[in-house]
Design an enzyme around this catalytic site. Structure first.
Site, mmCIF file in Angstrom:
data_model
loop_
_atom_site.group_PDB
_atom_site.id
_atom_site.type_symbol
_atom_site.label_atom_id
_atom_site.label_comp_id
_atom_site.label_asym_id
_atom_site.label_seq_id
_atom_site.Cartn_x
_atom_site.Cartn_y
_atom_site.Cartn_z
ATOM 1 N N GLY A 91 -0.698 -5.410 33.156
ATOM 2 C CA GLY A 91 -0.213 -4.267 32.371
ATOM 3 C C GLY A 91 1.305 -4.155 32.319
ATOM 4 N N ASP A 92 1.741 -3.175 31.556
ATOM 5 C CA ASP A 92 3.169 -2.949 31.288
ATOM 6 C C ASP A 92 3.959 -2.604 32.562
ATOM 7 O OD1 ASP A 92 5.381 -2.174 29.367
ATOM 8 O OD2 ASP A 92 5.072 -0.287 30.425
ATOM 9 N N ARG A 95 -8.679 -7.807 33.541
ATOM 10 C CA ARG A 95 -9.894 -8.367 32.925
ATOM 11 C C ARG A 95 -9.633 -9.693 32.216
ATOM 12 N NH1 ARG A 95 -11.245 -3.350 29.383
ATOM 13 N NH2 ARG A 95 -8.996 -3.645 29.240
ATOM 14 N N ASP A 136 6.021 9.281 42.666
ATOM 15 C CA ASP A 136 6.820 9.988 41.674
ATOM 16 C C ASP A 136 8.144 9.233 41.686
ATOM 17 O OD1 ASP A 136 8.855 11.695 40.567
ATOM 18 O OD2 ASP A 136 7.368 13.294 40.606
ATOM 19 N N HIS A 137 8.412 8.472 40.628
ATOM 20 C CA HIS A 137 9.527 7.523 40.761
ATOM 21 C C HIS A 137 10.882 8.226 40.849
ATOM 22 C CE1 HIS A 137 10.037 7.785 36.333
ATOM 23 N NE2 HIS A 137 11.226 7.290 36.515
ATOM 24 N N LYS A 181 14.632 7.372 43.293
ATOM 25 C CA LYS A 181 15.995 7.128 42.800
ATOM 26 C C LYS A 181 16.956 7.188 43.988
ATOM 27 C CE LYS A 181 15.041 8.426 38.127
ATOM 28 N NZ LYS A 181 15.435 7.511 37.087
ATOM 29 N N ASP A 211 4.415 15.587 31.443
ATOM 30 C CA ASP A 211 5.014 14.262 31.633
ATOM 31 C C ASP A 211 6.212 14.313 32.584
ATOM 32 O OD1 ASP A 211 5.238 11.465 30.922
ATOM 33 O OD2 ASP A 211 7.044 12.002 29.792
ATOM 34 N N HIS A 252 8.427 15.272 37.998
ATOM 35 C CA HIS A 252 9.816 14.907 38.303
ATOM 36 C C HIS A 252 10.741 16.117 38.472
ATOM 37 C CE1 HIS A 252 8.228 11.102 37.332
ATOM 38 N NE2 HIS A 252 8.433 11.118 36.032
HETATM 39 N N1 LIG Z 1 4.221 1.765 31.987
HETATM 40 C C1 LIG Z 1 5.017 2.670 32.534
HETATM 41 O O1 LIG Z 1 6.234 2.703 32.343
HETATM 42 C C2 LIG Z 1 4.459 3.704 33.441
HETATM 43 C C3 LIG Z 1 3.112 3.711 33.752
HETATM 44 N N2 LIG Z 1 2.630 4.642 34.614
HETATM 45 C C4 LIG Z 1 1.215 4.665 34.973
HETATM 46 O O2 LIG Z 1 0.831 3.379 35.475
HETATM 47 C C5 LIG Z 1 -0.503 3.086 35.132
HETATM 48 C C6 LIG Z 1 -0.539 1.765 34.376
HETATM 49 O O3 LIG Z 1 0.232 1.892 33.208
HETATM 50 P P1 LIG Z 1 0.566 0.662 32.264
HETATM 51 O O4 LIG Z 1 0.829 -0.563 33.041
HETATM 52 O O5 LIG Z 1 1.590 1.152 31.326
HETATM 53 O O6 LIG Z 1 -0.805 0.480 31.480
HETATM 54 P P2 LIG Z 1 -1.291 -0.764 30.619
HETATM 55 O O7 LIG Z 1 -2.238 -0.232 29.617
HETATM 56 O O8 LIG Z 1 -0.158 -1.589 30.154
HETATM 57 O O9 LIG Z 1 -2.089 -1.644 31.674
HETATM 58 C C7 LIG Z 1 -3.348 -1.266 32.151
HETATM 59 C C8 LIG Z 1 -3.867 -2.312 33.108
HETATM 60 O O10 LIG Z 1 -5.185 -1.932 33.479
HETATM 61 C C9 LIG Z 1 -6.021 -3.081 33.362
HETATM 62 N N3 LIG Z 1 -7.368 -2.655 33.048
HETATM 63 C C10 LIG Z 1 -7.784 -1.894 32.019
HETATM 64 N N4 LIG Z 1 -9.111 -1.732 32.055
HETATM 65 C C11 LIG Z 1 -9.543 -2.419 33.140
HETATM 66 C C12 LIG Z 1 -10.809 -2.624 33.714
HETATM 67 N N5 LIG Z 1 -11.932 -2.117 33.204
HETATM 68 N N6 LIG Z 1 -10.900 -3.371 34.826
HETATM 69 C C13 LIG Z 1 -9.783 -3.914 35.392
HETATM 70 N N7 LIG Z 1 -8.560 -3.736 34.895
HETATM 71 C C14 LIG Z 1 -8.433 -3.009 33.779
HETATM 72 C C15 LIG Z 1 -5.399 -3.876 32.236
HETATM 73 O O11 LIG Z 1 -5.725 -5.231 32.384
HETATM 74 P P3 LIG Z 1 -6.661 -6.046 31.370
HETATM 75 O O12 LIG Z 1 -6.400 -5.522 30.003
HETATM 76 O O13 LIG Z 1 -6.275 -7.459 31.618
HETATM 77 O O14 LIG Z 1 -7.997 -5.715 31.859
HETATM 78 C C16 LIG Z 1 -3.924 -3.711 32.538
HETATM 79 O O15 LIG Z 1 -3.516 -4.625 33.520
HETATM 80 C C17 LIG Z 1 -0.986 4.293 34.321
HETATM 81 O O16 LIG Z 1 -1.602 5.204 35.207
HETATM 82 C C18 LIG Z 1 0.298 4.908 33.791
HETATM 83 O O17 LIG Z 1 0.143 6.284 33.555
HETATM 84 C C19 LIG Z 1 3.451 5.559 35.228
HETATM 85 C C20 LIG Z 1 4.791 5.599 34.959
HETATM 86 C C21 LIG Z 1 5.405 4.706 34.015
HETATM 87 O O1 LIG Z 2 7.733 9.261 34.115
HETATM 88 C C1 LIG Z 2 8.394 9.224 33.105
HETATM 89 O O2 LIG Z 2 9.730 9.046 33.212
HETATM 90 C C2 LIG Z 2 10.480 8.535 32.128
HETATM 91 C C3 LIG Z 2 11.937 8.825 32.445
HETATM 92 O O3 LIG Z 2 12.277 8.151 33.616
HETATM 93 P P1 LIG Z 2 13.771 7.703 33.900
HETATM 94 O O4 LIG Z 2 13.714 7.033 35.221
HETATM 95 O O5 LIG Z 2 14.174 6.791 32.777
HETATM 96 O O6 LIG Z 2 14.607 8.943 33.889
HETATM 97 C C4 LIG Z 2 10.082 9.166 30.814
HETATM 98 O O7 LIG Z 2 10.712 8.482 29.752
HETATM 99 C C5 LIG Z 2 8.592 9.046 30.637
HETATM 100 O O8 LIG Z 2 8.212 9.740 29.463
HETATM 101 C C6 LIG Z 2 7.850 9.616 31.817
HETATM 102 O O9 LIG Z 2 6.471 9.279 31.716
#
Ligand SMILES: NC(=O)C1=CN([C@@H]2O[C@H](COP(=O)(O)OP(=O)(O)OC[C@H]3O[C@@H](n4cnc5c(N)ncnc54)[C@H](OP(=O)(O)O)[C@@H]3O)[C@@H](O)[C@H]2O)C=CC1
Ligand SMILES: O=C1O[C@H](COP(=O)(O)O)[C@@H](O)[C@H](O)[C@H]1O
Length: 505
Positions: free
Chosen positions: A37-38, A68, A202-203, A207, A260, A265
């Site tokens: 994931g991201d 997956r 809580d990131h 900081k 959010d 935060h």
């Molecule tokens: N991205 C961000 O900047 C931030 C994210 N978060 C939190 O972090 C968490 C992840 O976010 P993010 O990475 O953006 O999400 P993504 O949608 O990018 O990634 C989700 C991940 O979950 C996996 N996944 C989904 N369904 C399944 C399944 N059934 N079984 C196993 N793995 C699964 C996907 O893998 P695959 O598709 O290969 O199965 C993928 O690796 C969330 O709770 C989000 O709220 C919090 C703060 C910031």
């Molecule tokens: O958790 C979150 O934080 C970012 C802002 O974080 P920062 O470290 O860049 O200040 C926010 O953009 C996002 O919407 C929120 O989910």
């Protein structure tokens, strides 16, 4: 590997973290759910790499990424490498890259299928044996909240949590959508993990400036003496962003700024600021004291919300001379959306140390600049208005991000003439290439130090405080003010401060 860092232990009486001991980092397995994931690409892999470069990973660590999508170990390792090249704060060093990547294995895994967990256990155990490491397991859930329940239940059912070493669960935000869902989620986690094994991220607590506030104040009696109730007029906490909703409308249009940014935060920053008055704290008292502050936060009832809270939504405007669309025109956002992208409020803390000192908080997307800061405004003396012409309130500004600095605004008399003008004294300047929040937090989780993670009571109390405001939203008791993208937010937020003769800094 030995570290000087203390490990926190649970105090059985209050469930908080107490009595640090000297501690050594232990070899372990890091099991990453959501490794494709991201968040993993942008934050977690770079954080692990920078910890590795700093010698802050255990000597032997087995990192198992789950998702997956099918991928071989080699393909996964090259995905990790790509993430490092794209997002690591330090450039990738070819001389040690292979050693770092060799720690990673990938396992194709569907969280909704029970058998996946049985096979995962076999892999984890096989790696523990192969590497000769103890059964210390850190489970990092970087997946959608809807998967948390099923994952934790299956960790338990499969026996993955019945290891002989320690176990820890790191969980991402959002932690529920309201107080009820947060409680349900917490109860669910407690079926598998003890409270002191749960690390709620809580990131903002990661900081560097936030983490070092305590020691900064301890190390600088000057700062300490400024944080005096008799001197302070008000405190302002701002987290303004330039970015809009980006590609996250699916989540954000249901969450808004209040869920959010504010529930987590901003309230964390309120607690982190308020806890330093009147006493100096040791790390192990921080969570207890934070909870005390949050419990003293005066409730804003839904009927009176309009007097204390301003919500807004961005409209089309300009940022850095480029036109940007309004929130309702963003991809994935409902054309009739009443979601808030801006939130400001005046808070009162019913705690003897903060009696009569308002805390103002605000956050918004598509504002004029990216800045997270805490401003302490001091009472302004106007005893002799002629002689003090041109003076303005002293300000202590803690810039948290993107730059880090501490500065104090004082009044200085101009060389020519009788007029004062405000000048800034900088106590510190930002040092380049600071560790990122995720680095500091991952390091803490690896050590077992949960000081800078949100304790359950903090999460519960923050949702309780937010609840009447969510009700006010639902019952349409709070107007939604438009503001131009690239501005400082709605006019109504200026008026909120003018009511008490204050202004935003
Ligand atoms: N991205 C961000 O900047 C931030 C994210 N978060 C939190 O972090 C968490 C992840 O976010 P993010 O990475 O953006 O999400 P993504 O949608 O990018 O990634 C989700 C991940 O979950 C996996 N996944 C989904 N369904 C399944 C399944 N059934 N079984 C196993 N793995 C699964 C996907 O893998 P695959 O598709 O290969 O199965 C993928 O690796 C969330 O709770 C989000 O709220 C919090 C703060 C910031
Ligand atoms: O958790 C979150 O934080 C970012 C802002 O974080 P920062 O470290 O860049 O200040 C926010 O953009 C996002 O919407 C929120 O989910």
């Amino acid at each position: 590997m030995n570290t000087e860092r203390p490990i926190a232990e649970a105090n059985p009486e209050d469930g908080f973290i107490e009595s640090p001991n000297n501690w050594s980092m232990e070899d372990m397995t890091f099991i990453l759910f959501g490794a494709t994931g991201d968040l993993a690409q942008r934050k977690l892999f770079p954080a692990l790499y920078n910890l590795y470069l700093d010698g802050k990973l255990p000597d032997t660590v087995s990192i198992i990424g789950l998702g997956r999508k099918y991928a071989s170990d080699e393909a996964f390792q090259s995905k990790v490498e790509k993430a490092l090249c794209a997002y690591s704060r330090r450039s990738v060093d070819p001389s040690n890259l292979q050693e770092f990547l060799a720690k990673f294995r990938y396992f194709t895994f569907d969280a909704t299928i029970e058998e996946s967990y049985v096979n995962l256990l076999k892999l984890v155990e096989a790696r523990e044996k192969e590497l000769g490491i103890p059964e210390n397991r850190l489970f990092y859930l970087s997946v959608a909240p809807s998967l948390v329940d099923i994952i934790t239940s299956n960790l338990h059912a499969s026996g993955l949590d019945k290891n002989k070493g320690w176990k820890r669960l790191v969980i991402e935000k959002p932690f529920g959508r309201d107080v009820e869902t947060a409680r349900q989620l917490n109860d669910k986690l407690l079926e598998t993990f003890h409270d002191n094994e749960i690390y709620r991220i809580d990131h903002y607590l990661g900081k560097p400036m936030v983490q070092s506030l305590n020691t900064l104040i301890l190390a600088n009696p000057v700062l300490d003496s400024l944080l005096d109730q008799k001197l302070i007029s008000n405190v302002q906490i701002t987290a303004s962003e330039i970015v809009g909703v980006e590609t996250r409308a699916d989540y954000y249009d249901k969450a808004g700024a209040i869920r959010d940014m504010v529930q987590n935060h901003l309230l964390q920053l309120v607690m982190m600021t308020a806890l330093y008055l009147p006493e100096n704290l040791t790390d192990n008292k921080i969570q207890t004291k934070k909870t005390e502050i949050l419990a003293s936060l005066r409730t804003i009832r839904k009927e009176e919300a309009h007097q204390h809270v301003v919500r807004g939504q961005y409209e089309a405007g300009e940022i850095h001379d480029a036109p940007v669309t309004g929130y309702k025109e963003e991809p994935g956002v409902e054309a009739s959306s009443k979601n808030d992208t801006y939130f400001a409020a005046r808070l009162a803390i019913d705690h003897p140390s903060w009696e009569g000192i308002p805390f103002y908080i605000r956050t918004g997307k598509r504002m004029n600049k990216k800045s997270t800061q805490i401003v302490v405004e001091f009472k302004h003396k106007m005893v002799d208005s002629d002689r003090l012409k041109g003076t303005s309130p002293n300000l202590l500004v803690l810039e948290i991000s993107p730059n880090e600095s501490i500065s104090l605004r004082v009044n200085l008399k101009e060389a020519s003439g009788n007029q004062f003008k405000p000048v800034w004294i900088d106590f510190s300047t930002s040092s380049e290439n600071q560790p990122e929040a995720y680095e500091l937090l991952l390091f803490d989780a690896i050590l077992g130090d949960s000081t800078f993670f949100a304790h359950w009571r903090e999460v519960e109390l923050s949702w309780e405080w937010i609840e009447p405001l969510l009700n006010a939203y639902e019952e349409d008791l709070l107007p939604l003010h438009g503001y131009r993208a690239g501005s400082t937010g709605p006019e109504a937020a200026e008026e909120l401060l003018q009511q008490k003769q204050h202004k935003w800094w």
